[in-house]
Design an enzyme around this catalytic site. Structure first.
Site, PDB file in Angstrom:
ATOM      1  N   SER A 196       0.947 -35.174  42.138  1.00 47.78           N
ATOM      2  CA  SER A 196       1.002 -34.413  43.387  1.00 47.78           C
ATOM      3  C   SER A 196       0.728 -35.366  44.560  1.00 47.78           C
ATOM      4  CB  SER A 196       0.020 -33.245  43.334  1.00 47.78           C
ATOM      5  OG  SER A 196       0.283 -32.316  44.338  1.00 47.78           O
ATOM      6  N   HIS A 224       4.131 -26.908  38.539  1.00 50.10           N
ATOM      7  CA  HIS A 224       3.304 -27.970  39.106  1.00 50.10           C
ATOM      8  C   HIS A 224       2.045 -28.226  38.281  1.00 50.10           C
ATOM      9  CE1 HIS A 224       2.513 -30.685  42.425  1.00 50.10           C
ATOM     10  NE2 HIS A 224       1.290 -30.187  42.590  1.00 50.10           N
TER      11      HIS A 224
END
Length: 660
Positions: free
Chosen positions: A510, A623
């Site tokens: 991320s 994610h």
């Protein structure tokens, strides 16, 4: 010599969470999550009798039972289970026996909350938009900024509404409505009112903005929070005079510290109890075992003069106490991660769900009058931990160019040998507003067991060190935060002679993936890199991420239409011609937070320039692949990371080394 932990050991680890004390204070119910023989997640309810320490598994089977909640008389447990297909509310006797299904909603049900009289429960039920009943493809009409969400996919007019469910008749009464999610409900002590959070996603440009609302059952809503922010987890005082809740006002965007508030309901006067406490009220410790567990609410003290709550600081999450006058004191001081807590103020004790670098997660009992002397209630990973060796981290700090102390850690390989040189991997956390800390991190331990010294650090932008520190990277991605990370590497190289400066590698996910990309565009000192679920291009991120339309403004400083050049200057893709470090790109196909097109752009740019790059796409992964994704894919991801580093360093060694 026992081996270190492997990627495959993930299949054997168990995780304890969500302790709930019985009304008589004699028992605690909790959940244990594991991966079964079919490599699927399952979780079950357990009950521990505190006087004897005896523990009994209460539910079984290849399904997920979560969120145990005691009825007011202690005779029943409600819980959420997917045993009938979708998550529904179930009931089971506290004396044992078969579970009984309470709800059967098409959209599923969650978050059971008992009424004070035990005759009914609140539940959050997803209400679907009505269709013509035909099962066919339909176009999705988009009119709102927030039309998709990571982990949920496209939002199709489905919202979480609160329902009142009669325990005996099963009758359901819908209490909320409208194009908003309603969640986190709590009953008033007299049972006449409920408090809950109501999303503002369709009224605001911030997807997780929410108001705190009180409703007389079936009556009008009254907003009790002030301003725009995220206000959650209401808890009533026993006399019904106050309502406490957590709140984040977005004063500093996503870098704003969370606070604890209390509103006096008769006067409507609201006080921020942590106004002078320059730390985050809540748990911001990052790990790969603790994702998705129920976050503990604050708990009122017996005298109703203050509340106990979890706060994040200096690599730990700890129990704190805040008075109604705004005085905050730290109650626990252990180097650990308290990710769950059940405070029994009446009986004067607390049950903690806690983790450390060598404890994945267990329950502990402690008296509120002597929290230093705790009793361990569970040891769910004793078997696997007896068969491996874990690395104990060594903490160090250095002063950055702004004069701030930067907390960092090193993990040495198990079986570390004096005089031997080891490769070093720099791990970079996501967020960026999270915090590495004293918690169990399977990935870090596995890298150490694979023969790497693991460096992990909390550069500027991290939680745990005050408001100014956590917002210090905003508008400066790749600036001071990059310098902090490079200073951490330099500190290690100058203070630890067992690190081979010719064998440095880097990875992160991320924001950590963004920073990995940025680093290899700025320096060639790292000989291999793995970027995970990363950002490479802020210009496209703005429109394709589920949070891009406001997160970009918060973090980089501008909307796309205000200063596209600023966004491009902070985009690692701009530096692709300078990226000579062999790069492995890992990304989930269904990542809506950092969509996979970010990886695609970077891969094509590097491949077209004949750079050494490999791209691995994980099917049906969002994610959070590294934390709650498919177990087989999680293990494969770890194997890819280690094999890439090993391969690149071996090739480098065969060529006779490299430039530093």
């Amino acid at each position: 010599m026992l081996p270190g932990i492997s990627a495959e050991d993930l299949y054997r680890l168990k995780f304890v969470s969500d302790p709930q004390v019985s009304p008589d204070g004699e028992k605690v119910a909790y959940t244990v999550k594991r991966i079964n023989k079919d490599k699927n997640y399952e979780s079950h309810l357990y009950i521990c009798t505190l006087s004897s320490g005896a523990t009994v598994q209460w539910t079984r089977g290849s399904h997920n039972d979560t969120s145990p909640r005691w009825s007011p008389d202690g005779k029943l447990l409600s819980f959420v289970s997917d045993r009938s297909g979708k998550n529904q509310i179930w009931l089971i006797s506290a004396e044992g026996g078969e579970a009984e299904q309470l709800t059967s909603n098409e959209g599923g049900a969650s978050s059971p909350v008992w009424s004070p009289d035990g005759k009914s429960l609140l539940a959050a039920i997803t209400v679907k938009k009505e269709t013509d009943g035909e099962n066919r493809l339909r176009p999705l009409e988009v009119t709102e900024l927030q039309y998709k969400a990571d982990g949920r996919g496209m939002l199709k007019g489905e919202y979480s509404q609160l329902f009142l469910i009669d325990r005996e008749t099963r009758n359901e009464t819908q209490l909320t409505s409208g194009p908003n999610d309603h969640f986190g409900a709590a009953w008033s002590p007299d049972g006449d009112k409920i408090a809950y959070s109501k999303s503002r996603a369709n009224e605001d440009t911030v997807s997780y903005a929410s108001d705190l609302v009180i409703q007389q059952l079936g009556g009008e809503e009254k907003i009790v929070s002030h301003g725009t922010g995220a206000f959650t987890d209401p808890v009533w005082s026993a006399d019904g005079e106050y309502l406490a809740y957590f709140g984040q006002t977005f004063e500093h965007g996503s870098a704003t510290l969370g606070n604890l508030h209390a509103v006096h309901l008769d006067s409507s006067v609201t006080v921020c109890l942590t106004k002078n406490f320059d730390e985050h009220a809540g748990d911001a410790v990052i790990g790969d075992m603790h994702y998705g567990h129920a976050a503990p609410k604050a708990a009122w003290s017996k005298d109703r003069k203050g509340l106990y709550f979890i706060a994040t600081l200096n690599g730990n999450s700890s129990l704190h106490y805040a008075t109604l006058e705004g005085e905050v004191s730290q109650i626990t001081n252990q180097d650990c991660h308290l990710y769950g807590c059940a405070v029994d103020s009446e009986n004067g004790y607390a049950i903690f769900a806690a983790s450390s670098p060598v404890i994945p997660g267990d329950l502990f009992y402690a008296s509120l009058s002597n929290l230093a002397e705790e009793v361990r209630l569970t040891d769910v990973n004793s078997e696997v931990l007896s068969e491996i060796v874990l690395s104990h981290p060594e903490e160090f700090r250095f002063t950055n160019d702004e004069g701030n102390s930067v907390q960092s850690w090193l993990l040495k390989p198990p079986g570390f040998e004096e005089g031997k040189k080891y490769p070093l991997v720099l791990e970079i956390h996501g967020g960026p507003h999270g915090m590495y800390g004293n918690t169990f991190f399977h990935e870090l331990q596995m890298l150490a067991a694979s023969g790497y010294v693991v460096l992990y650090s909390n550069p500027r932008g991290s939680y745990g060190y005050g408001q100014q520190f956590v917002k210090a990277c905003m508008g400066d991605y790749g600036g001071g935060d990059y310098r902090d990370l490079m200073a951490a590497v330099d500190y290690v190289l100058s203070h630890y002679d067992f690190v081979d400066m010719e064998q440095l590698v880097v990875t992160g996910g991320s924001y950590g993936g963004f920073m990995t990309n940025w680093i290899i565009g700025r320096t060639s000192r790292f000989k291999a890199a793995v970027t995970q679920r990363s950002i490479s291009n802020w210009l496209s991120f703005y429109g394709v991420s589920d949070i891009g339309f406001y997160f970009t403004k918060w973090e980089v400083g501008y909307h796309l239409f205000e200063d596209p050049e600023k966004l491009w200057q902070h985009s690692p893709l701009r530096l692709s011609s300078r990226m000579d470090t062999p790069l492995l790109i890992l990304h989930g196909e269904e990542d809506y937070r950092c969509p996979i097109e970010q990886a695609e752009q970077l891969f094509i740019a590097l491949k077209q320039q004949d750079k050494k790059v490999k791209f691995v796409r994980f099917p049906k992964a969002d994610h959070n692949l590294s934390r709650n994704g498919d177990p087989g894919l999680r293990v494969a991801r770890l194997q890819y990371i280690v094999s890439w580093f090993d391969q690149q360093l071996e090739e480098l060694e065969n060529k006779g080394g490299g430039d530093s």
